[in-house]
Design a protein around this motif. Structure first.
Motif: not given
Length: 176
Positions: A54, A132, A136, A144, A149
């Motif tokens: 990550t 992404m 994020q 999360r 993801l």
């Protein structure tokens, strides 16, 4: 592992190119990286840390977006300014409506669906790094979304990008 993926990917690229079929160099490296990650997820051979991955993705994504913005030559697009503006003005509301209704509802209307929808929105208005970055930002504020993801980069980064490069390259090889 990154260097190994790059090295073995280069060898695979060379082997494929020697047959006369030309692919972008990143495709072979991406395929090797997917195999390495899949082996580690299944057998825990390498001990790849999701946290480290990550962090690497966050840094490299920021660098990629910055480099992409710096290399744009906007003056070459002046003739396309009006058509691009029309597409943008029409595309943004259409993207918003599609993502907030159909995509969000189809993905079960929970937090994971919200993160995936953010990624899907980023993908629809740009490319995988936009997706992404969108996910994020949402995860930074609210936590999360592990499925998102996995799904968005796999679909956007692997299936779409690799499939497009293979199809475009194959058609270009046939055309010459």
């Amino acid at each position: 592992l990154i260097t190994t993926a790059m090295g073995v990917g280069s060898l695979l690229h060379w082997a494929i190119a020697s047959t006369g079929f030309v692919l972008p160099a990143f495709v072979s490296t991406l395929l090797i990286a997917v195999v390495i990650r899949d082996l580690d997820d299944r057998y825990q051979w390498f001990g790849i840390s999701s946290g480290v991955v990550t962090q690497i993705v966050t840094v490299t994504l920021s660098i990629f977006i910055g480099m992409a913005m710096l290399t744009l030559r906007l003056w070459e697009l002046t003739a396309l300014a009006l058509p691009l503006f029309v597409v943008l003005v029409a595309g943004m509301p259409a993207t918003y409506l599609f993502c907030t209704t159909i995509a969000f509802w189809a993905l079960r209307r929970d937090y994971e669906a919200a993160v995936m929808t953010a990624g899907f929105t980023g993908f629809m208005i740009g490319i995988t790094p936009n997706a992404m970055a969108s996910m994020q930002e949402l995860e930074r504020k609210y936590g999360r979304g592990p499925r998102a993801l996995l799904v968005i980069p796999l679909i956007g980064g692997f299936l779409v990008d690799v499939t497009n490069s293979i199809i475009i390259t194959a058609l270009a090889n046939i055309a010459r």
